[in-house]
Structures are given as structure tokens and as C-alpha cells.
Design a protein around this motif. Structure first.
Motif, PDB file in Angstrom:
ATOM      1  N   LYS A   1      -1.437   6.456  -6.295  1.00 54.83           N
ATOM      2  CA  LYS A   1      -2.817   6.543  -6.314  1.00 54.83           C
ATOM      3  C   LYS A   1      -3.543   6.476  -5.284  1.00 54.83           C
ATOM      4  CE  LYS A   1      -1.288   2.774  -9.064  1.00 54.83           C
ATOM      5  NZ  LYS A   1      -1.807   3.517 -10.845  1.00 54.83           N
TER       6      LYS A   1
ATOM      7  N   TYR B   1       2.620 -11.438 -11.694  1.00 47.55           N
ATOM      8  CA  TYR B   1       1.489 -10.544 -11.858  1.00 47.55           C
ATOM      9  C   TYR B   1       0.788 -10.265 -13.151  1.00 47.55           C
ATOM     10  CZ  TYR B   1       6.581  -9.301 -10.246  1.00 47.55           C
ATOM     11  OH  TYR B   1       7.858  -8.891  -9.003  1.00 47.55           O
TER      12      TYR B   1
ATOM     13  N   PHE C   1      -1.420  -6.184  -7.025  1.00 48.03           N
ATOM     14  CA  PHE C   1      -1.145  -4.456  -6.434  1.00 48.03           C
ATOM     15  C   PHE C   1      -1.362  -3.440  -7.341  1.00 48.03           C
ATOM     16  CE2 PHE C   1       2.499  -7.549  -7.425  1.00 48.03           C
ATOM     17  CZ  PHE C   1       3.105  -7.252  -8.594  1.00 48.03           C
ATOM     18  N   TYR C   2      -2.098  -3.466  -8.565  1.00 46.99           N
ATOM     19  CA  TYR C   2      -2.190  -2.596  -9.576  1.00 46.99           C
ATOM     20  C   TYR C   2      -3.494  -2.331 -10.305  1.00 46.99           C
ATOM     21  CZ  TYR C   2      -1.342  -5.949 -12.934  1.00 46.99           C
ATOM     22  OH  TYR C   2      -1.335  -7.259 -13.520  1.00 46.99           O
ATOM     23  N   GLU C   3      -4.476  -1.626 -10.835  1.00 45.80           N
ATOM     24  CA  GLU C   3      -5.258  -1.469 -11.893  1.00 45.80           C
ATOM     25  C   GLU C   3      -5.312  -2.239 -12.747  1.00 45.80           C
ATOM     26  OE1 GLU C   3      -7.743   2.070 -10.111  1.00 45.80           O
ATOM     27  OE2 GLU C   3      -5.868   2.628  -9.382  1.00 45.80           O
TER      28      GLU C   3
ATOM     29  N   PHE D   1       2.628   1.071  -3.843  1.00 46.44           N
ATOM     30  CA  PHE D   1       1.852   1.976  -4.760  1.00 46.44           C
ATOM     31  C   PHE D   1       0.955   2.477  -4.506  1.00 46.44           C
ATOM     32  CE2 PHE D   1       3.336  -2.711  -5.486  1.00 46.44           C
ATOM     33  CZ  PHE D   1       4.304  -2.760  -6.585  1.00 46.44           C
TER      34      PHE D   1
ATOM     35  N   THR E   1      -6.826   5.332  -5.491  1.00 48.28           N
ATOM     36  CA  THR E   1      -7.964   4.420  -5.176  1.00 48.28           C
ATOM     37  C   THR E   1      -9.148   3.673  -4.084  1.00 48.28           C
ATOM     38  OG1 THR E   1      -7.109   3.065  -7.132  1.00 48.28           O
ATOM     39  CG2 THR E   1      -8.555   2.021  -6.056  1.00 48.28           C
TER      40      THR E   1
ATOM     41  N   ALA F   1      -3.005  -8.801 -11.221  1.00 50.55           N
ATOM     42  CA  ALA F   1      -3.439  -7.315 -10.713  1.00 50.55           C
ATOM     43  C   ALA F   1      -3.996  -7.147  -9.297  1.00 50.55           C
ATOM     44  CB  ALA F   1      -5.203  -7.255 -11.175  1.00 50.55           C
TER      45      ALA F   1
ATOM     46  N   ILE G   1      -5.388  -4.442  -2.000  1.00 52.13           N
ATOM     47  CA  ILE G   1      -4.674  -5.006  -2.277  1.00 52.13           C
ATOM     48  C   ILE G   1      -4.399  -6.803  -1.552  1.00 52.13           C
ATOM     49  CG2 ILE G   1      -1.884  -5.215  -1.482  1.00 52.13           C
ATOM     50  CD1 ILE G   1      -1.680  -3.012  -2.320  1.00 52.13           C
TER      51      ILE G   1
ATOM     52  N   LEU H   1       3.535   6.095  -5.368  1.00 56.24           N
ATOM     53  CA  LEU H   1       2.962   6.370  -6.966  1.00 56.24           C
ATOM     54  C   LEU H   1       1.615   6.868  -7.351  1.00 56.24           C
ATOM     55  CD1 LEU H   1       3.826   2.666  -8.353  1.00 56.24           C
ATOM     56  CD2 LEU H   1       5.024   4.292  -8.657  1.00 56.24           C
TER      57      LEU H   1
ATOM     58  N   THR I   1       0.883  -1.257   0.452  1.00 52.12           N
ATOM     59  CA  THR I   1       0.567  -0.124   0.217  1.00 52.12           C
ATOM     60  C   THR I   1       1.218   1.421  -0.048  1.00 52.12           C
ATOM     61  OG1 THR I   1      -1.376  -1.314   1.042  1.00 52.12           O
ATOM     62  CG2 THR I   1      -1.658   1.037   1.105  1.00 52.12           C
TER      63      THR I   1
END
Length: 259
Positions: free
Chosen positions: A58, A183, A188-190, A52, A60, A186, A67, A56, A49
Motif C-alpha cells: 500500500k 470489517y 485497515f483498508y481503503e 496492510f 497510501t 474500512a 489506520i 500488500l 501498518t
């Protein structure tokens, strides 16, 4: 089928004991024991958290729960399949000495990992409550992805456990494969932006991502399950289960020659 059911009932106690043994062995040399089941995903969630979310930038909503929900499901997938993969070789001594239905070993590995996973969901409930996520009528839909991922892990477990008896390097190959799957899930990323790219199919047709996406729909977003993400991972899992079981039963009599 009748014979299989009778045989399963006869050895059901063995499945219970194997499952208990696997759970106990997981925490045998751990000072924290069961607490680590809650602490490990919590610490991982905090790190991811921060990296990312904060670094970064985020924004969201409920990114920590986003996550954590993906991380818990992936963790069960990874741990359960790896435990099932090694289950036949790990119990080689027992297989050589006494007769028991060999399918009990990968099934117990999947089941014991699922019990640990189910207990770790406690931390998801706590974090969701802290972040102000209120349960909706769609929350009951989470049962479907939770059942689907157990089917998926069990199906893959039968296939991997059979192959591992004859191909010992499979354990190392599967370690790399699970990392690649992570990877493409999804966690830890949207995924919205990537799904529209030329490589979006790698995510969309990843059965594990489908399970995670629907679990988030029910738990994080409070909305109904998506149809494609509902039937697709079930269909893939059933195909793998049929292939895995057929291959397992065809090769099980020769296991003892390679253990």
C-alpha cells in the motif's frame, strides 16, 4: 423534561462516581495502567501498518495515521457498547438495594469509555506529527464526529443494556456483531474501490464508517466534512436513542425481577 433535568442534577454526583469507578476498574489489575491506553493502539497500528502497508504494497500517504484514526474510533465503539450492555446486570446488587435513576449506569459506562478514548487520542497526535501531518483549518471539524460517536455509543448502550437484562446471550451475539461492523468500517483498508462494488452499500450505510470517514477528512486529509457522512450517523443515532430510551423506561421497573 423539567423533572428529568432536576432529577439529573440531583444524582449528577452518582454519575461522576460511577464514571470514576469504571475508569479505575479498567486499570485495577494492570501493571502498565494508563500507559496501556497509549501502548495498545500504537502496537496494533504498527502490526496493521506492516501487514496492510508493507506486505500488500500500500502506498497510501500517512497510512499509519489512516489506520490509527479508524482503530481508535472503532475501539471506543466496541468497548463503550459492550460496557453499556453489561452495565445493568453488573450493578444489579446496587439496583436491588437503593433507588437511583437506572439510566445512570449505561450512561456512565459510555462516558468512562469515552474518557479512555479521549486520552488515547494523544498517541494519534504524536503519530500524526511524526508522519508530518500539519493541522489545517478543517481540524476543528473533528469535534463533530467525536461528538457523534459518543451519541451513537450512548444510544446503542441504552438499547443493549435493556435487552441484556432479559436476553443473556446478547453479549455473545454483540461480540460477533461488532466484529462484522469492524470489517465494514474500512479501518485497515481503503474503501474507495469497495464503495463502487455491488456490496458497497454495506460500507456506505454503516453509521460507524460515516463517522470514521469524516474524522479522517478533518484529521488526516485536511478537508471539509462530507454532508452525507455528517447528518446520516447523527440521524441514525437519534432514532436509536429515542427507541432505546423509550424501551429502557418501559422496562426499567421490571429489571429487579431478572437481576
Amino acid at each position: 423534561m423539567k423533572t428529568f433535568i432536576q432529577n439529573f442534577k440531583k444524582y449528577r454526583f452518582l454519575l461522576e462516581e460511577l464514571t470514576k469507578k469504571d475508569v479505575k476498574l479498567k486499570y485495577r489489575n494492570s501493571a502498565l495502567g494508563f500507559v496501556w491506553t497509549l501502548l495498545e493502539p500504537l502496537l496494533t497500528m504498527i502490526v496493521l501498518t506492516i501487514v496492510f502497508g508493507t506486505l500488500l504494497h500500500k502506498r497510501t500517504p500517512h497510512f499509519a495515521v489512516y489506520i490509527l484514526s479508524g482503530r481508535l474510533l472503532y475501539s471506543y465503539f466496541s468497548t463503550g457498547t459492550k460496557q453499556a450492555l453489561k452495565s445493568i446486570r453488573r450493578n444489579g446488587g446496587m439496583i436491588r438495594k437503593v433507588y437511583v435513576p437506572k439510566y445512570m449506569y449505561p450512561l456512565a459506562a459510555s462516558l468512562s469509555s469515552y474518557i479512555t478514548f479521549a486520552l488515547s487520542l494523544i498517541i494519534l497526535v504524536i503519530v500524526a506529527a511524526v508522519q508530518g501531518i500539519r493541522p489545517t483549518r478543517y481540524l476543528i471539524g473533528a469535534i463533530v464526529p467525536l461528538a457523534t460517536i459518543f451519541l451513537m455509543v450512548t444510544a446503542i448502550g441504552f438499547l443493549l443494556s435493556t435487552l441484556d437484562v432479559f436476553f443473556r446471550d446478547l453479549e455473545y451475539i454483540w461480540n460477533v456483531a461488532t466484529m462484522l461492523i469492524m470489517y465494514m468500517s474500512a479501518i485497515f483498508y481503503e474503501a474507495d474501490t469497495l464503495l463502487e462494488s455491488q456490496y458497497g452499500f454495506l460500507i456506505r450505510y454503516n453509521p460507524l464508517y460515516a463517522v470514521i470517514a469524516n474524522f479522517r477528512n478533518a484529521v488526516v486529509y485536511g478537508r471539509p466534512l462530507e454532508g452525507f457522512y455528517l447528518w446520516y450517523p447523527v440521524a441514525v443515532s437519534l432514532v436509536i436513542l429515542v427507541v432505546g430510551l423509550l424501551f429502557f423506561y418501559k422496562k426499567q421497573d421490571s429489571f429487579v425481577l431478572y437481576l
